[in-house]
Scaffold this active site. Structure first.
Site, mmCIF file in Angstrom:
data_model
loop_
_atom_site.group_PDB
_atom_site.id
_atom_site.type_symbol
_atom_site.label_atom_id
_atom_site.label_comp_id
_atom_site.label_asym_id
_atom_site.label_seq_id
_atom_site.Cartn_x
_atom_site.Cartn_y
_atom_site.Cartn_z
ATOM 1 C CG HIS A 84 5.223 -18.567 -39.224
ATOM 2 N ND1 HIS A 84 5.462 -17.249 -38.880
ATOM 3 C CD2 HIS A 84 6.014 -18.835 -40.289
ATOM 4 C CE1 HIS A 84 6.343 -16.738 -39.736
ATOM 5 N NE2 HIS A 84 6.706 -17.677 -40.592
ATOM 6 C CE LYS A 98 -3.708 2.386 2.454
ATOM 7 N NZ LYS A 98 -4.772 2.302 3.482
#
Length: 562
Positions: A313, A141
């Site tokens: 590919h 935080k």
């Protein structure tokens, strides 16, 4: 506040102590005071490192079997205090709270504990961490003033930044570490929720949905009863009412599939795989590199013997297995050495020097493996731009978090307006799973060739055809609009590379709708066919195979890959 944060005090509290001594030694070298707890403090002290016990800071001893040690204002005040807010700094001075700049914490192994079939409820509850998540959340935080590290796999990166940054950590890194930290505690809470919510009634779960501010997008992930399958077997759906998936950005990529597309890599911490691979050498990984490397890794992971796959590919140009990684690679390369140029290579074994030397004989973009022998790495690293990836399917500190479980069993595809989720194609053909449907029975060599071709075919884009012998692919036909063209394409590649098709096996990812597929296979010399079966014209295909003296097996499993 400046971008860089000088690290002066660090709090170390670890369940998984992997790499802790080496990392903390680097902190000491940078002049960092180390505060620690329990077993972690003992470990560091035994390694000769100076350590301040948390109890010296808080003025309270660790108590209640270690349940109370860091839950104290002098710890959380040191983490949450805003360094640029006068009221906070004044209060910290008043109560003797000295800032802590770095928190290194990982949590009790709750996920690993409940993964065991014989875990008792008492043991599960005892492994719910309280102080750890509290410290992580406090530090995250206040990320502008505190850095928080929750995973041992981050140690080397942070160590490097501290050394190059003169003992400081940048704002950008602190922000990223905070995101990783909150993601970790969220996953930890979900794991606890999933374990405990099994005892909740349907009424309890409906109440949670109704009272949660997000309505039906509630935190608890529950299973719902599925429909009856076509085999009339009752199933349970793996898909929850809502789908939540959180990844943390690792980096922006140069571009996506094409230069005009922007792209980034997001990863799930502690999940292993290509997204968490270590790039040991070479240029920055591209969007397409990640896709191809993942496809290569998926193929070799399906084999227990040494295997190599060469990808272009996202389709394999060649796959081989052998007694060694070198032999496997040479067999994969022989399938189509032309297409292998500029390809991506993956291995399922720690790479040795012989295999590395074989790879260096051609130009490839990436070499991925679980690890590399030092000599093998030296050979590969001679090519400065060659990307060398060390890929762990699961890191040592990994746990069965809900997000990790999603990655293990589900695939996610985006469509306009939403997502498609499906279970991964993890179907494995059992030893007795083949049904021989022709008069001719396969011999042992044919059977091995059929099974090898079938295993590779699962990873080829549909319509998929793989021609193979028992240890390597001979020809691959991928992504065609009809299956006959895929057969012709696979045969063309084999012929171009001088590989004999006669006596080979052919695998098809789906059934043959017409006998022309079998006729074409016979024309090129195939002697064995493996396919799912299930067409209304199966008898035509079987008759054609019998006419040509081909043995054919049905698997009952389809492997479409779109």
């Amino acid at each position: 506040m400046t971008d860089s944060l000088k690290i002066r005090r660090a709090l170390i509290s670890l369940s998984d102590k992997t790499g802790a001594v080496e990392f903390c030694r680097s902190l000491v070298v940078c002049g960092v005071e180390i505060i620690s707890t329990g077993g972690t403090a003992n470990l560091l002290r035994s390694a000769g490192l100076p350590v301040t016990d948390v109890s010296e800071i808080t003025g309270f001893p660790e108590m209640l079997d270690g349940r109370i040690k860091t839950l104290h204002p002098k710890i959380h005040g040191a983490l949450l205090g805003l360094r640029d807010k006068p009221e906070h700094t004044a209060a910290m001075r008043q109560f003797g709270i000295e800032p802590i700049d770095l928190v290194v914490v990982n949590l009790y192994p709750f996920e690993e504990t409940v993964a065991s079939d014989d875990v008792s409820p008492e043991e599960a509850i005892e492994n719910i961490d309280i102080g750890g998540p509290s410290m992580i959340r406090s530090a995250a935080k206040n990320w502008r003033s505190v850095a928080v590290v929750t995973d041992p796999s981050l140690y080397q990166e942070i160590k490097t930044e501290l050394v190059t940054g003169n003992g400081s950590i940048s704002l950008k890194t602190r922000k990223r570490l905070a995101a990783l930290a909150f993601t970790r505690t969220a996953a930890y809470d979900v794991a606890i929720s999933r374990y405990l919510s099994k005892q909740l009634s349907a009424e309890d779960l409906e109440r949670l949905k109704a009272t949660n501010p997000l309505g039906n997008r509630f935190f608890y992930e529950t299973e719902t009863e599925g429909s009856v399958s076509t085999e009339s077997e009752s199933t349970v759906s793996p898909f929850t009412e809502t789908f939540k998936f959180t990844g943390v950005k690792v980096r922006d990529l140069r571009y996506g599939e094409n230069p005009h597309q922007r792209a980034a890599l997001y990863a799930v911490a502690r999940a292993g795989g290509i997204a968490n691979a270590e790039v040991l050498n070479g240029k920055e990984m591209s969007f397409n590199n990640y896709l191809d490397a993942d496809a290569a890794l998926a193929i070799v992971s399906d084999f227990s013997s040494p295997a190599a796959a060469i990808i272009k590919h996202t389709n394999p140009s060649g796959v081989g297995i052998g007694e060694s990684s070198e032999e496997a690679f040479r067999r994969a390369l022989a399938t189509d050495p032309i297409s292998a140029f500029g390809g991506i290579v993956a291995f399922n074994r720690k790479l040795d020097a012989a295999a590395a030397a074989a790879v260096m004989e051609i130009f490839v973009e990436i070499v991925a493996a679980p690890d590399f022998e030092p000599e093998a790495f030296e050979i590969l690293a001679q090519k400065r731009n060659l990307r060398i990836l060390r890929v762990s399917p699961e890191l040592k500190s990994d746990a069965r978090t809900p997000v990790k479980e999603i990655l293990d069993r589900l695939e996610i595809r985006q469509i306009s307006g939403g997502l498609l989720l499906q279970e991964k194609d993890l179907a494995v053909l059992p030893d007795d799973g083949l049904k021989i449907v022709t008069d001719r029975q396969p011999d042992e060599i044919q059977l091995r060739a059929m099974l090898f071709a079938w295993r590779v075919c699962k990873h080829v884009r549909s319509n998929a055809i793989v021609i193979a012998n028992e240890s390597s692919t001979i020809g691959v036909g991928a992504g065609q609009m009809n299956r006959v063209d895929s057969i012709r394409l696979a045969a063309m590649r084999a012929e171009r590379c001088g590989l004999p098709i006669a006596g080979s096996a052919l695998a098809s990812d789906a059934f043959f709708p017409f006998r022309d597929n079998v006729d074409e296979a016979a024309k090129i010399g195939v002697s064995a066919i493996i396919q799912p079966g299930g067409s209304v014209r199966d008898e035509e295909s079987i008759a054609a195979a019998n006419e040509h003296g081909i043995t054919m097996a049905f698997t009952g499993v389809r492997h479409f890959k779109h």
